[in-house]
Design a protein around this motif. Structure first.
Motif, mmCIF file in Angstrom:
data_model
loop_
_atom_site.group_PDB
_atom_site.id
_atom_site.type_symbol
_atom_site.label_atom_id
_atom_site.label_comp_id
_atom_site.label_asym_id
_atom_site.label_seq_id
_atom_site.Cartn_x
_atom_site.Cartn_y
_atom_site.Cartn_z
ATOM 1 N N CYS A 68 0.829 -1.213 0.000
ATOM 2 C CA CYS A 68 0.000 0.000 0.000
ATOM 3 C C CYS A 68 0.862 1.261 0.000
ATOM 4 C CB CYS A 68 -0.953 0.005 1.196
ATOM 5 S SG CYS A 68 -2.091 -1.386 1.265
ATOM 6 N N GLY A 69 1.960 1.220 -0.773
ATOM 7 C CA GLY A 69 2.803 2.391 -0.923
ATOM 8 C C GLY A 69 3.863 2.573 0.141
ATOM 9 N N SER A 70 3.939 1.650 1.126
ATOM 10 C CA SER A 70 4.923 1.765 2.199
ATOM 11 C C SER A 70 5.896 0.599 2.158
ATOM 12 C CB SER A 70 4.230 1.793 3.566
ATOM 13 O OG SER A 70 3.416 2.934 3.706
ATOM 14 N N GLU A 71 7.184 0.902 2.262
ATOM 15 C CA GLU A 71 8.217 -0.118 2.364
ATOM 16 C C GLU A 71 8.233 -0.621 3.811
ATOM 17 O OE1 GLU A 71 10.766 -2.691 2.659
ATOM 18 O OE2 GLU A 71 10.465 -1.969 0.622
ATOM 19 N N LEU A 72 7.866 -1.896 4.011
ATOM 20 C CA LEU A 72 7.633 -2.399 5.357
ATOM 21 C C LEU A 72 8.881 -2.351 6.236
ATOM 22 C CD1 LEU A 72 5.230 -5.434 4.731
ATOM 23 C CD2 LEU A 72 4.670 -3.091 5.425
ATOM 24 N N SER A 73 10.051 -2.580 5.660
ATOM 25 C CA SER A 73 11.266 -2.595 6.479
ATOM 26 C C SER A 73 11.613 -1.219 7.021
ATOM 27 C CB SER A 73 12.446 -3.145 5.669
ATOM 28 O OG SER A 73 12.746 -2.282 4.577
ATOM 29 N N SER A 74 11.029 -0.166 6.446
ATOM 30 C CA SER A 74 11.305 1.195 6.920
ATOM 31 C C SER A 74 10.367 1.607 8.057
ATOM 32 C CB SER A 74 11.169 2.189 5.766
ATOM 33 O OG SER A 74 9.804 2.326 5.370
ATOM 34 N N LEU A 75 9.381 0.755 8.377
ATOM 35 C CA LEU A 75 8.401 1.073 9.421
ATOM 36 C C LEU A 75 8.750 0.342 10.709
ATOM 37 C CD1 LEU A 75 5.086 0.686 7.352
ATOM 38 C CD2 LEU A 75 6.521 2.734 7.597
ATOM 39 N N ASN A 76 8.474 0.986 11.846
ATOM 40 C CA ASN A 76 8.610 0.274 13.116
ATOM 41 C C ASN A 76 7.342 -0.529 13.386
ATOM 42 O OD1 ASN A 76 6.645 2.002 14.329
ATOM 43 N ND2 ASN A 76 8.234 3.476 14.897
ATOM 44 N N GLU A 77 7.324 -1.253 14.496
ATOM 45 C CA GLU A 77 6.204 -2.156 14.774
ATOM 46 C C GLU A 77 4.884 -1.406 14.881
ATOM 47 O OE1 GLU A 77 4.956 -5.516 18.128
ATOM 48 O OE2 GLU A 77 7.053 -4.908 17.905
ATOM 49 N N ASP A 78 4.888 -0.257 15.538
ATOM 50 C CA ASP A 78 3.655 0.528 15.685
ATOM 51 C C ASP A 78 3.167 1.041 14.338
ATOM 52 O OD1 ASP A 78 3.630 0.138 18.405
ATOM 53 O OD2 ASP A 78 4.565 2.063 18.884
ATOM 54 N N GLN A 79 4.091 1.454 13.489
ATOM 55 C CA GLN A 79 3.708 1.960 12.171
ATOM 56 C C GLN A 79 3.140 0.846 11.291
ATOM 57 O OE1 GLN A 79 7.568 3.612 11.288
ATOM 58 N NE2 GLN A 79 6.843 5.730 11.533
ATOM 59 N N ARG A 80 3.722 -0.355 11.398
ATOM 60 C CA ARG A 80 3.177 -1.486 10.643
ATOM 61 C C ARG A 80 1.785 -1.846 11.139
ATOM 62 N NH1 ARG A 80 8.325 -3.525 11.530
ATOM 63 N NH2 ARG A 80 7.524 -5.134 12.944
ATOM 64 N N ALA A 81 1.575 -1.789 12.450
ATOM 65 C CA ALA A 81 0.250 -2.078 13.011
ATOM 66 C C ALA A 81 -0.776 -1.054 12.537
ATOM 67 C CB ALA A 81 0.318 -2.092 14.538
ATOM 68 N N LEU A 82 -0.383 0.206 12.470
ATOM 69 C CA LEU A 82 -1.291 1.256 12.002
ATOM 70 C C LEU A 82 -1.657 1.035 10.537
ATOM 71 C CD1 LEU A 82 -2.733 3.920 12.683
ATOM 72 C CD2 LEU A 82 -0.668 5.125 11.939
ATOM 73 N N LEU A 83 -0.659 0.650 9.735
ATOM 74 C CA LEU A 83 -0.918 0.349 8.320
ATOM 75 C C LEU A 83 -1.927 -0.785 8.190
ATOM 76 C CD1 LEU A 83 -0.202 0.647 5.274
ATOM 77 C CD2 LEU A 83 1.661 -0.966 5.675
ATOM 78 N N ARG A 84 -1.729 -1.849 8.975
ATOM 79 C CA ARG A 84 -2.665 -2.982 8.912
ATOM 80 C C ARG A 84 -4.069 -2.555 9.339
ATOM 81 N NH1 ARG A 84 1.801 -5.689 11.203
ATOM 82 N NH2 ARG A 84 0.868 -5.554 13.278
ATOM 83 N N ASN A 85 -4.162 -1.777 10.404
ATOM 84 C CA ASN A 85 -5.475 -1.372 10.919
ATOM 85 C C ASN A 85 -6.243 -0.535 9.909
ATOM 86 O OD1 ASN A 85 -5.057 -2.672 13.340
ATOM 87 N ND2 ASN A 85 -4.297 -0.850 14.398
ATOM 88 N N LYS A 86 -5.536 0.291 9.157
ATOM 89 C CA LYS A 86 -6.197 1.215 8.247
ATOM 90 C C LYS A 86 -6.444 0.636 6.854
ATOM 91 C CE LYS A 86 -4.812 5.661 10.233
ATOM 92 N NZ LYS A 86 -6.186 6.189 10.314
#
Length: 229
Positions: A68-86
């Motif tokens: 969804c436009g975000s490189e997962l390795s550049s996100l921390n755990e909270d940011q990945r969780a927010l991406l999944r939630n949205k």
């Protein structure tokens, strides 16, 4: 076409004692927004591991995943969780409903956590769409397997996800019930314009999607377009 999932040279290993086990090796593929997509292969081929990595539930050892436009390795755990939630929905083989909540609550709670102003009415509407309009107040233990998976379907689509990952969605259902659930899944997916990624060992189910990749021994052995999907 916009790429909603782009996997490049993915590798994942696990350590067992003094040995390293390579579960996925040099996996690359891309999925366009709105596609229906299947990941198939025998048990132990790495299907579920791949799904978890693509959804940001686990991290790669090598390679990149853009979701969804975000490189997962550049996100921390909270940011990945927010991406999944949205932006991401999930359906699992074992339903994963909360046993102390009713069908309505299982669907509405994720909406409430996101601050949706009409969580209960939206949840009721989704349960109506999956044919459970008269089962709002039933707990998972009072529902059949097929009914539980339909609640899970309603919950998965509750946040209007951009992409939905389904891990063996009919694995615990008999053939007739499974066919009804799959029809609902594809109907809702089409209605909402979601990208659908299904992990399955069922080749007949895979044939209903537009594209199929096949794994064996952690390697991608084919990447095909279904001519009739």
């Amino acid at each position: 076409m916009t790429k909603i999932l782009n996997v490049n040279n993915l590798r994942k290993t696990y350590t067992s004692g003094s040995k390293k086990l390579t579960v996925l090796d040099s996996i690359s593929f891309a999925i366009n927004a709105g596609d229906t997509f299947a990941i198939v292969g025998p048990s132990g081929s790495g299907k579920t591991t791949l799904l978890g990595l693509c959804a940001g539930l686990d991290q790669t050892d090598e390679g990149t995943i853009e979701l969804c436009g975000s490189e997962l390795s550049s996100l921390n755990e909270d940011q990945r969780a927010l991406l999944r939630n949205k932006k991401v929905g999930f359906i699992f083989q074992d339903f994963q409903l909360l046993p102390t909540l009713t069908a309505l609550e299982n669907v509405s709670v994720p909406l409430e956590l996101q601050g949706a102003p009409n969580a209960l009415s939206d949840a009721r509407e989704l349960l109506e769409k999956v044919g459970l309009g008269n089962r709002h107040d039933h707990y998972p233990s009072q529902l059949s397997g097929g009914e539980q998976q339909r609640v899970a379907l309603a919950r998965a689509f509750s946040n209007t996800p951009e992409i939905l990952f389904a891990d063996e969605p009919t694995g615990n259902l008999d053939e007739e019930t499974g066919e009804k659930v799959i029809k609902l899944l594809f109907d809702l997916n089409k209605e909402m314009g979601t990208t659908l990624v299904i992990v399955t060992h069922d080749l007949d189910l895979a044939k209903l999607t537009q594209k199929v990749i096949r794994l064996k021994g952690g390697k991608l052995i084919s990447n095909e377009i279904n001519p009739v999907a």
